[in-house]
Scaffold this active site. Structure first.
Site, PDB file in Angstrom:
ATOM      1  N   ARG A 167      29.587  39.000  38.642  1.00 36.07           N
ATOM      2  CA  ARG A 167      29.682  38.853  40.086  1.00 36.07           C
ATOM      3  C   ARG A 167      29.943  37.402  40.463  1.00 36.07           C
ATOM      4  NH1 ARG A 167      26.245  37.188  44.057  1.00 36.07           N
ATOM      5  NH2 ARG A 167      24.422  37.061  42.704  1.00 36.07           N
TER       6      ARG A 167
ATOM      7  N   GLU B  95      24.057  27.485  43.458  1.00 31.23           N
ATOM      8  CA  GLU B  95      25.376  27.049  43.033  1.00 31.23           C
ATOM      9  C   GLU B  95      25.955  26.065  44.048  1.00 31.23           C
ATOM     10  OE1 GLU B  95      27.434  30.438  41.507  1.00 31.23           O
ATOM     11  OE2 GLU B  95      29.379  29.650  42.071  1.00 31.23           O
TER      12      GLU B  95
ATOM     13  N   ARG C 291      29.903  32.353  36.702  1.00 33.78           N
ATOM     14  CA  ARG C 291      28.524  32.173  36.267  1.00 33.78           C
ATOM     15  C   ARG C 291      28.303  32.540  34.805  1.00 33.78           C
ATOM     16  NH1 ARG C 291      25.315  34.401  41.672  1.00 33.78           N
ATOM     17  NH2 ARG C 291      25.682  32.503  42.880  1.00 33.78           N
TER      18      ARG C 291
ATOM     19  N   GLN D 275      23.477  39.658  35.196  1.00 31.99           N
ATOM     20  CA  GLN D 275      23.913  38.273  35.408  1.00 31.99           C
ATOM     21  C   GLN D 275      22.779  37.279  35.156  1.00 31.99           C
ATOM     22  OE1 GLN D 275      25.176  36.608  39.473  1.00 31.99           O
ATOM     23  NE2 GLN D 275      27.023  36.488  38.235  1.00 31.99           N
TER      24      GLN D 275
ATOM     25  N   HIS E  38      22.059  33.702  35.920  1.00 29.39           N
ATOM     26  CA  HIS E  38      22.536  32.600  36.752  1.00 29.39           C
ATOM     27  C   HIS E  38      22.390  31.325  35.943  1.00 29.39           C
ATOM     28  CE1 HIS E  38      22.838  29.729  40.054  1.00 29.39           C
ATOM     29  NE2 HIS E  38      23.192  30.708  40.861  1.00 29.39           N
TER      30      HIS E  38
ATOM     31  N   HIS F 280      19.250  37.034  37.075  1.00 27.94           N
ATOM     32  CA  HIS F 280      19.442  36.878  38.504  1.00 27.94           C
ATOM     33  C   HIS F 280      19.883  38.148  39.208  1.00 27.94           C
ATOM     34  CE1 HIS F 280      20.297  34.812  42.193  1.00 27.94           C
ATOM     35  NE2 HIS F 280      21.595  35.034  42.138  1.00 27.94           N
TER      36      HIS F 280
ATOM     37  N   PHE G 248      32.801  27.779  46.165  1.00 32.27           N
ATOM     38  CA  PHE G 248      31.837  28.404  45.257  1.00 32.27           C
ATOM     39  C   PHE G 248      32.568  28.851  44.009  1.00 32.27           C
ATOM     40  CE2 PHE G 248      27.534  30.512  45.425  1.00 32.27           C
ATOM     41  CZ  PHE G 248      26.886  29.459  46.022  1.00 32.27           C
TER      42      PHE G 248
ATOM     43  N   LEU H 251      15.539  29.902  41.343  1.00 30.39           N
ATOM     44  CA  LEU H 251      16.957  29.612  41.498  1.00 30.39           C
ATOM     45  C   LEU H 251      17.270  28.215  42.055  1.00 30.39           C
ATOM     46  CD1 LEU H 251      19.571  31.195  41.093  1.00 30.39           C
ATOM     47  CD2 LEU H 251      19.530  31.688  43.531  1.00 30.39           C
TER      48      LEU H 251
END
Lengths: 259, 610
Positions: free
Chosen positions: B420, B255, B311, B236, B238, B385, B122, B252
């Site tokens: 994050r 990822e 991100r 954030q 995304h 997000h 990730f 969403l």
């Protein structure tokens, strides 16, 4: 596998009529509203538009709007479906009927009282691990958990409960657990590391015998879980082996009971 | 006024039943406390259910070079060193135990060949670290916690109940007032300690992956009770939300698609992520397409493809491509996973692999977008997000600056700093949900019950129903909410400018005036119009906190990108922004020195940078 129905590229809107249940368990009426529909909209979008423009107190449950939480279950043109996953392009021309789930008491408009389901779940014996490794985790092979993972896709929309005739037509809520909880029990009973035995509960309290495998639950499952074939029938077989197999009974009598 | 209400009494009140709230409830109950959980929706529907990719824990099952130190250093680097380092340390150390414990409660994670929990790559994580279940990890976690907590006899749950006010006895909190959606009745809960686990504020923006619930309630409740909010400028975006059709804009796209080899391409067919690799990630990023593919297929000598950078960076690169006219037809860029057919032995094999690894994404695009991701490219763009900031808490105990008031998960701030990493939210809610429950239980045991002030309760109740009983105007609450969302999206979004943000602040003042004049249709039974009226004040406090913090931070760092201050600043790096309610009732901002790292932490970060 379904093939995708394409989203029209036009941004033009066209009015559609929605006939929505407004009322509660005692009284109410189907009320017509108009929503402006644009490309790619789902039924829940139309309901939101109606709420924002015409009926701010229209009660509807929803959360994720992506088919992952199971909150927006309703009956669209008579069929139990998720409103967020029902594309307008997939519906035939003409007015669209939207009603609350029938198998549960209506609270208001499209919202029903589903707390019975949570009470049933509480009575199911929880997971009990068999063999915990020294590092505090379990060892399981992927091919041994594939079938359990299918059951764990359930998003608790309760559409299967809504369509099940034992609940919908015969109101056996007091003595029958319903497809959702057979799926849940299957996820526990078929877990390779579970040491609990739920067969007696399945037979006596969940009344799995009431299910006559018409597969209506499987048809409405938005997660495409094979509820009848993969969960209910194997559970029925386990119960039959335990309670009705004379040879197995004789073996148990001699060698003792073992899961 | 004689208040008609339901009453509950408990040691620990938990507001919110996502992962953090449920984990806190389980812990407090295990320590012998009576617990009352209040949730805005039904049990099991909170936003945790939407988490897709996985939960970050350095189990080392796939790559044994991983360990808590690497996870700690990754989290700090991802957060651009704005993090509370103690939280990042505890998080990295404790998340493996929290994940394994879930397995004993019934969670069924995907497996490695030797039967252990499988882990995937990730963004920003050096090694494959995310324990997962296909692309529905959040569902697995919330269902496991839900099914575990319902067997705790000392945990009571009020579903579809919203808290409107925390009640205080002197300095400490002693309970809360809320209302039940189904009956419209007020609910009064007396408690010795309160845990806020209400998630974030995504609904303050127009394009968001968040559901209707995420109106910043926890921030507003805590703020009104005198608590501090920290790092609120770090929201954030995304990088990959759906952009078409309009009705699904913002939903969403995990990822995990990029973790499985998906690449980002502009309208000219260029893999643009290779054009802009930040200096501090250069030696951890693949040199070419070839090396990137080797990385996602498990070659331990390869470095990650640039699509798996953090991100904040990926979102900005996408934004830049679109603004430069190299976007896809509906204002995004292409996310392509079909190309793996070149590498896995043809289109049939690729399709099978994609359906197996990314089943929810496959269905989401097929059913909502009319698109088959095994044969067609997706169109994606940034979506609001997650809120890195939140209630300012002590790193060990999760207690806020108000005695007896705790916070965990997205509602609290500090762990993630300026950005994050994906997968760190699920581990956050497990680690700090447990800690919040533990320390709330300890606090509760040391306290006598507080004294509930009837005047506070009645004032809060009158305030909550005046939209219906005595409205002062006829504004539509849905319209005010939509206007606020548009304003925040346009003026305090991915790319920020002081002038625009000042405009946003003026607008917020206008919206506050309008929010006083909204009216709800009569009838307290399940009345979403009324609920929307009640959500507005929380949204407005949250939006104001984001905006004034973002104006104050005069640099670009992590999720905050300032067009007028495009670079990082050494001076700004020393400060966290903290807001609280001033003595005159207005929001005030203070700069607070970033918590220092210990010598050991500095050493770890240095070692891991090599």
């Amino acid at each position: 596998m379904s093939s995708p129905s394409p989203v029209p590229t036009t941004t033009r809107s066209e009015p559609r009529t929605f006939i929505i249940w407004r009322g509660d368990k005692d009284s109410g009426t189907y009320t017509p509203y108009t929503a402006e529909i644009t490309a790619g909209m789902v039924v829940l979008d139309a309901i939101h538009q109606i709420q924002a423009v015409h009926a701010p107190d229209l009660a509807v449950r929803w959360n994720c709007k992506a088919g992952k939480c199971g909150s927006c279950a309703a009956e669209i043109n008579g069929k139990p479906r998720l409103m967020c996953m029902t594309r307008m392009e997939s519906l035939p021309p003409g007015p669209i009927h939207v009603a609350p789930m029938k198998a549960f008491p209506n609270i208001k408009d499209l919202v029903t009282d589903v707390k019975w389901n949570y009470a049933v779940n509480k009575r199911i014996k929880p997971f009990k691990p068999k063999q915990v490794e020294a590092d505090g985790s379990l060892r399981m092979q992927q091919h041994d958990i594939d079938r359990v993972q299918e059951f764990r896709k359930c998003i608790e929309c309760f559409l299967c409960q809504d369509t099940c005739h034992v609940l919908r037509e015969h109101d056996k809520h007091a003595e029958f657990a319903g497809p959702r909880f057979f799926v849940r029990m299957a996820s526990l009973e078929m877990h390779p590391q579970d040491a609990e035995d739920r067969r007696e509960f399945l037979k006596k309290e969940a009344a799995i015998g009431y299910c006559n495998i018409t597969k209506c639950c499987t048809e409405v499952c938005p997660e495409h879980i094979h509820i009848t074939d993969n969960a209910i029938i194997p559970l029925k077989e386990r119960v039959v082996d335990q309670y009705y197999d004379p040879l197995a009974a004789a073996i148990r009598f001699v060698f003792g009971s073992k899961k | 006024m004689a208040l008609d209400h339901l009453s509950h009494d408990c040691d620990v009140l938990v507001i919110g039943a996502g992962g953090a709230g449920l984990r806190a409830a389980i812990e407090a109950a295990d320590l012998g406390c009576s617990v009352h959980v209040v949730t805005k929706s039904l049990l099991g529907k909170a936003h945790t259910v939407m988490a897709e990719g996985g939960v970050a824990a350095s189990l080392g099952n796939v790559d044994d070079r991983d360990g808590w130190k690497v996870h700690f250093a990754d989290t700090m680097r991802g957060g651009q060193y704005m993090n509370n380092p103690r939280m990042a340390e505890l998080h990295a150390k404790e998340s493996p135990a929290r994940v394994k414990e879930l397995e004993l409660w019934g969670a069924v994670f995907d497996r490695t060949a030797d039967g252990k929990i499988l882990q995937r790559n990730f963004g920003g994580h050096r090694f494959p670290r995310l324990a997962h279940v296909g692309d529905r990890t959040g569902l697995e976690i919330i269902r496991t916690l839900q099914d575990h907590s319902i067997h705790k006899t000392t945990v009571a749950v009020s579903m579809e109940t919203t808290i409107v006010k925390l009640l205080k006895d002197g300095d400490r909190v002693c309970g809360a007032l809320g209302y039940e959606r189904v009956s419209g009745r007020f609910v009064l809960i007396k408690a010795k300690a309160v845990v806020i686990a209400t998630g974030g504020l995504g609904r303050a923006f127009e394009v968001t992956s968040n559901s209707w619930e995420y109106t910043g309630d926890g921030y507003a409740l805590a703020y009104d009770a005198g608590a501090e909010l920290i790092d609120m400028e770090f929201v954030q975006f995304h990088p990959t939300g759906m952009v078409w059709p309009p009705s699904v804009k913002g939903i969403l796209v995990t990822e995990g698609v990029r973790g499985e080899g998906g690449i980002l391409v502009n309208s000219q067919g260029e893999r643009f992520m290779f054009n802009d690799i930040p200096e501090n990630y250069r030696n951890q990023t693949a040199k070419d397409k070839e090396e990137g593919w080797r990385y996602v297929t498990g070659d331990k000598t390869a470095m990650r493809p640039p699509e798996l950078l953090t991100r904040d960076h990926v979102a900005r690169c996408i934004n830049r491509e679109v603004k430069a006219g190299r976007g896809s037809p509906h204002g995004g860029v292409y996310l392509d996973i079909t190309w793996i057919k070149e590498r896995v032995g043809g289109p049939a094999k690729a399709a099978e692999l994609i359906r197996k690894k990314l089943p929810s994404m496959y269905h989401q695009f097929l059913e909502l977008g009319g698109l088959d991701i095994t044969t067609e490219r997706m169109e994606v763009g940034p979506t609001t997000h997650y809120t890195m900031g939140g209630i300012h808490v002590d790193g060990d105990t999760q207690m806020s600056t108000v005695p007896g008031l705790f916070a965990a998960g997205e509602a609290s701030g500090g762990l993630h700093g300026a950005n994050r990493l994906g997968g760190n939210s699920l581990s956050d809610l497990l680690v700090f949900g447990k800690r919040a429950g533990e320390f709330a239980a300890k606090f509760a045991k040391e306290q006598k019950a507080g004294w509930l002030d009837q005047a506070q309760i009645e004032a809060a109740a009158t305030d909550a129903v005046h939209w219906m009983d005595a409205p002062t105007g006829n504004e539509n609450p849905y319209t005010v909410q939509a206007d606020l969302q548009k304003s925040m999206q346009a003026l305090v979004g991915i790319v920020r400018l002081e002038g625009e943000m000042r405009q946003a602040l003026d607008k917020i003042q206008e919206f506050k005036a309008r929010a006083k004049k909204v009216c709800a249709p009569t009838g307290r039974t399940y009345n979403p119009g009324w609920h929307t009226c009640l959500d507005l004040p929380s949204l407005l406090i949250s939006a104001e906190a984001v905006t004034i913090s973002a104006i104050e931070r005069k640099e670009s760092r992590g999720a905050q990108f300032r067009d007028d201050f495009p670079d990082k600043s050494k001076e700004e790096a020393k400060w966290n922004m903290v807001v609280k309610k001033g003595p005159d009732g207005k929001m005030v901002l203070e700069r607070r020195a970033v918590k220092p790292q210990t010598a050991e932490m500095k050493q770890i970060i240095e070692d891991q940078a090599k």
